[in-house]
Design a protein around this motif. Structure first.
Motif, PDB file in Angstrom:
ATOM      1  N   GLY A 110       0.818  -1.205   0.000  1.00  0.00           N
ATOM      2  CA  GLY A 110       0.000   0.000   0.000  1.00  0.00           C
ATOM      3  C   GLY A 110       0.848   1.248   0.000  1.00  0.00           C
ATOM      4  N   ARG A 111       0.290   2.313  -0.554  1.00  0.00           N
ATOM      5  CA  ARG A 111       0.919   3.633  -0.562  1.00  0.00           C
ATOM      6  C   ARG A 111      -0.002   4.600   0.180  1.00  0.00           C
ATOM      7  N   ARG A 112      -0.259   4.301   1.438  1.00  0.00           N
ATOM      8  CA  ARG A 112      -1.135   5.135   2.246  1.00  0.00           C
ATOM      9  C   ARG A 112      -0.714   5.081   3.706  1.00  0.00           C
ATOM     10  N   HIS A 113      -1.291   5.968   4.468  1.00  0.00           N
ATOM     11  CA  HIS A 113      -0.923   6.102   5.869  1.00  0.00           C
ATOM     12  C   HIS A 113      -1.485   4.949   6.696  1.00  0.00           C
ATOM     13  N   ILE A 114      -0.628   4.349   7.517  1.00  0.00           N
ATOM     14  CA  ILE A 114      -1.066   3.339   8.480  1.00  0.00           C
ATOM     15  C   ILE A 114      -1.269   4.047   9.814  1.00  0.00           C
ATOM     16  N   GLY A 133      -9.819   4.961  -0.980  1.00  0.00           N
ATOM     17  CA  GLY A 133     -10.578   6.104  -1.460  1.00  0.00           C
ATOM     18  C   GLY A 133     -11.061   6.988  -0.341  1.00  0.00           C
ATOM     19  N   GLY A 134     -10.382   6.952   0.795  1.00  0.00           N
ATOM     20  CA  GLY A 134     -10.818   7.674   1.983  1.00  0.00           C
ATOM     21  C   GLY A 134     -11.384   6.714   3.005  1.00  0.00           C
ATOM     22  N   GLY A 135     -11.637   7.204   4.188  1.00  0.00           N
ATOM     23  CA  GLY A 135     -12.148   6.338   5.245  1.00  0.00           C
ATOM     24  C   GLY A 135     -11.045   5.493   5.852  1.00  0.00           C
ATOM     25  N   THR A 136     -11.416   4.283   6.257  1.00  0.00           N
ATOM     26  CA  THR A 136     -10.489   3.397   6.956  1.00  0.00           C
ATOM     27  C   THR A 136     -10.587   1.990   6.391  1.00  0.00           C
ATOM     28  N   GLU A 137      -9.434   1.313   6.307  1.00  0.00           N
ATOM     29  CA  GLU A 137      -9.406  -0.095   5.926  1.00  0.00           C
ATOM     30  C   GLU A 137      -8.595  -0.858   6.971  1.00  0.00           C
ATOM     31  N   VAL A 138      -9.134  -1.993   7.411  1.00  0.00           N
ATOM     32  CA  VAL A 138      -8.454  -2.844   8.383  1.00  0.00           C
ATOM     33  C   VAL A 138      -7.934  -4.071   7.640  1.00  0.00           C
ATOM     34  N   ILE A 139      -6.623  -4.319   7.751  1.00  0.00           N
ATOM     35  CA  ILE A 139      -5.962  -5.384   6.999  1.00  0.00           C
ATOM     36  C   ILE A 139      -5.403  -6.407   7.977  1.00  0.00           C
ATOM     37  N   GLY A 140      -5.753  -7.679   7.778  1.00  0.00           N
ATOM     38  CA  GLY A 140      -5.281  -8.732   8.653  1.00  0.00           C
ATOM     39  C   GLY A 140      -3.840  -9.106   8.374  1.00  0.00           C
ATOM     40  N   ARG A 148     -13.854  -2.449   5.972  1.00  0.00           N
ATOM     41  CA  ARG A 148     -13.618  -1.175   5.291  1.00  0.00           C
ATOM     42  C   ARG A 148     -14.784  -0.252   5.610  1.00  0.00           C
ATOM     43  N   GLY A 149     -14.476   0.954   6.073  1.00  0.00           N
ATOM     44  CA  GLY A 149     -15.509   1.918   6.421  1.00  0.00           C
ATOM     45  C   GLY A 149     -15.207   3.276   5.825  1.00  0.00           C
ATOM     46  N   THR A 150     -16.263   4.013   5.486  1.00  0.00           N
ATOM     47  CA  THR A 150     -16.088   5.332   4.887  1.00  0.00           C
ATOM     48  C   THR A 150     -16.641   6.449   5.743  1.00  0.00           C
ATOM     49  N   GLY A 151     -17.450   6.104   6.744  1.00  0.00           N
ATOM     50  CA  GLY A 151     -18.066   7.144   7.570  1.00  0.00           C
ATOM     51  C   GLY A 151     -17.171   7.573   8.714  1.00  0.00           C
ATOM     52  N   ARG A 152     -17.238   8.856   9.063  1.00  0.00           N
ATOM     53  CA  ARG A 152     -16.429   9.378  10.169  1.00  0.00           C
ATOM     54  C   ARG A 152     -16.940   8.894  11.521  1.00  0.00           C
TER      55      ARG A 152
END
Length: 204
Positions: A110-114, A133-140, A148-152
Motif C-alpha cells: 500500500g501507498r497510504r498512511h497506516i 478512497g478515503g475512510g479506513t481499511e483494516v488489513i489482517g 472497510r468503512g467510509t463514515g467518520r
C-alpha cells in the motif's frame, strides 16, 4: 475477504515485541574478512525514524547504514512484526509491504498512511490504515481486508465496529452507540448518558 469470527468482546492484552542484542569482540579475535556480512544497526543515539506500531524490530538505514535497497528508498526502511507477517515500511514515504514471515511472499502492499496496529476479535494483529478512497481499511496479518468503512462515525475497536452518535465530539461523547461485527451483524446497542447537570460543554 475474511469473515468475522465470533468471540467475546473483551479487552485483549497487548503484546510487546522487542528484539535487542549486543555483541562483544575479544581483543585477540582476528579481523573479519572484507566480504563478511556486517551487522545491521539496531540502536541509535538520536531520534528513531517514526514507527507505525510502537518500537520497530529493526531499522535499515540507507546511505552509510549498510542496509539493502528495499523499496528503493535512500533513507532505508523499518521492519515491524504483525502477527505471522512482517511489515516493511519506507522511512521517507508512505509505502508499505506486508510479507509472509514463513514464505517471504507479498501479502499486501500500500501507498497510504497506516494509522495504528490493532487486534481482531480472535486476538490476531491487524493494520488499521487509510482506505484507498478515503475512510479506513483494516488489513489482517494474512493481507486480507477485515473491514472497510467510509463514515467518520465508525471506528474499528477490538474486532468490532463502533458507530458513534451523529453529533459526537471528544468534549460531548454522550448519546446512542451501536456495536456491529465487521460483516454488518448487530451485536449490541447502548446509550452513554451524561451525568446529571453535565451540559457537555466541558470545563471553562
Amino acid at each position: 475477504m475474511r469473515t468475522w469470527r465470533r468471540a467475546p468482546l473483551a479487552a485483549a492484552a497487548g503484546v510487546a515485541l522487542l528484539v535487542a542484542g549486543s555483541a562483544c569482540t575479544p581483543e585477540d579475535e582476528p579481523d573479519r574478512p572484507q566480504d563478511s556480512p556486517r551487522p545491521l544497526p539496531t540502536a541509535f543515539e538520536s531520534e528513531l525514524p517514526p514507527g507505525v506500531g510502537g518500537e520497530p524490530l529493526r531499522h535499515l538505514h540507507g546511505p552509510g547504514g549498510e542496509g539493502p535497497n528495499i523499496l528503493g528508498d535512500d533513507m532505508g526502511v523499518r521492519i515491524s512484526s504483525v502477527g505471522d507477517a512482517f511489515l516493511v515500511s519506507s522511512n521517507s514515504e508512505e509505502r508499505h509491504l506486508l510479507l509472509s514471515a514463513e514464505e517471504g511472499r507479498t501479502l499486501w502492499r500500500g501507498r497510504r498512511h497506516i494509522q495504528r496496529f490493532g487486534l481482531d476479535a480472535d486476538g490476531s494483529q491487524v493494520l488499521i490504515a487509510d482506505g484507498p478512497g478515503g475512510g479506513t481499511e483494516v488489513i489482517g496479518d494474512d493481507g486480507e481486508t477485515v473491514w472497510r468503512g467510509t463514515g467518520r462515525r465508525e471506528s474499528f475497536v477490538g474486532g468490532a465496529v463502533v458507530r458513534r452518535p451523529d453529533d459526537w465530539s471528544a468534549g460531548d461523547p454522550h448519546g446512542d452507540y451501536t456495536i456491529r461485527a465487521p460483516g454488518g451483524g448487530r451485536l449490541w446497542e447502548y446509550t452513554f448518558q451524561a451525568p446529571p447537570g453535565d451540559t457537555g460543554g466541558g470545563a471553562d
